[in-house]
Design an enzyme around this catalytic site. Sequence first.
Site, PDB file in Angstrom:
ATOM      1  N   THR A 112      23.251  38.799 -58.391  1.00  0.00           N
ATOM      2  CA  THR A 112      24.622  39.249 -58.135  1.00  0.00           C
ATOM      3  C   THR A 112      25.343  38.131 -57.402  1.00  0.00           C
ATOM      4  OG1 THR A 112      24.019  41.588 -58.066  1.00  0.00           O
ATOM      5  CG2 THR A 112      26.063  40.956 -56.979  1.00  0.00           C
ATOM      6  N   LYS A 187      30.229  44.335 -62.092  1.00  0.00           N
ATOM      7  CA  LYS A 187      29.395  44.663 -60.933  1.00  0.00           C
ATOM      8  C   LYS A 187      30.227  44.664 -59.649  1.00  0.00           C
ATOM      9  CE  LYS A 187      25.656  45.175 -58.347  1.00  0.00           C
ATOM     10  NZ  LYS A 187      24.554  44.216 -58.258  1.00  0.00           N
ATOM     11  N   LYS A 262      27.094  41.973 -48.650  1.00  0.00           N
ATOM     12  CA  LYS A 262      27.181  40.812 -49.545  1.00  0.00           C
ATOM     13  C   LYS A 262      28.058  41.100 -50.752  1.00  0.00           C
ATOM     14  CE  LYS A 262      24.626  38.437 -53.112  1.00  0.00           C
ATOM     15  NZ  LYS A 262      23.411  38.435 -53.953  1.00  0.00           N
TER      16      LYS A 262
END
Length: 313
Positions: A112, A187, A262
């Site tokens: 990611t 995402k 994050k």
Amino acid sequence: MTENAATSDIQAPATGLIAFLGLGHMGGPMAANLIKAGHDVIGYDPVPAAVEAALAHGIPMASTAHDAAAEAAVVLTMLPSGRHVLDAYRGVDGPGLLSIAKPNTLFLDCSTINVDEAREAAALAVEAGHRSVDAPVSGGVVGAEAGTLTFMVGALPEDFETVQPILELMGKRIVHCGDHGAGQAAKVCNNMILGVSMIAVAEAFVLGEKLGLTHQALFDVASNASGQCWALTTNCPVPGPVPTSPANRDYQPGFAGALMAKDLRLALNALESTGVAAEMGPLASRIYDSFAAGDGAGRDFSGIITEIRDKSV
């Protein structure tokens, strides 16, 4: 989008050797599922504990990332950040994976990372004579172990066709979101929704406590009304209403607060680069940064309710 039977019911496609680089809490179970399905996999991770766990699950290990990638048809990376991915591709103090790999290797990144970094990685791979797919995941460690992850895929149509059978061995839902970087875009948007909604759900439960509502009463109403969302019905931040939620295990992740922080920073970067006039996303990022600066880093992100409760009068 595809939905699939259990991993053991799916036969591995003949795609050749897969080099799986990054065998942590997510990557290790994902690679193990490929092994179980009959794939030829070689792994690499610099962390001794990850190597030990991978060997225990029957994953052959290479001594270096280069050794793993040299003869692979697919190089799958599951790394902590975009900088790690780009450094691995380009090399830091020597040749990178792109120069080591055979021509036309498919580089499949399941990390990611920033959307811009994903697009840069894809451009580097294509320029070096390879193919590139970004496919970040959702579903956490439980989903990785069960083979029920959701993959959000950014790829050219022909590359998606190649990689889809591999992803189906590790996930239940495979969504082709568009060209290079589109998987990361999906995402980051999804996790911004998740972070904001978890804060809202947690605040609602603390408010309910102050107003004399039981957790079960609020859950029974909201889960069947317009407040229904995944943060409530699957990852409920209070113990009781959803017995499988991390709140019933003292907020053991799950999806750790550090990871949510994050991902929200990635969302913040995307908001800033696109000029979107967002307020909730940046606020959620600040809230989870504070949470992850302390004990929240290693707790499930639903544990944000404890911080909200502690700060309430």
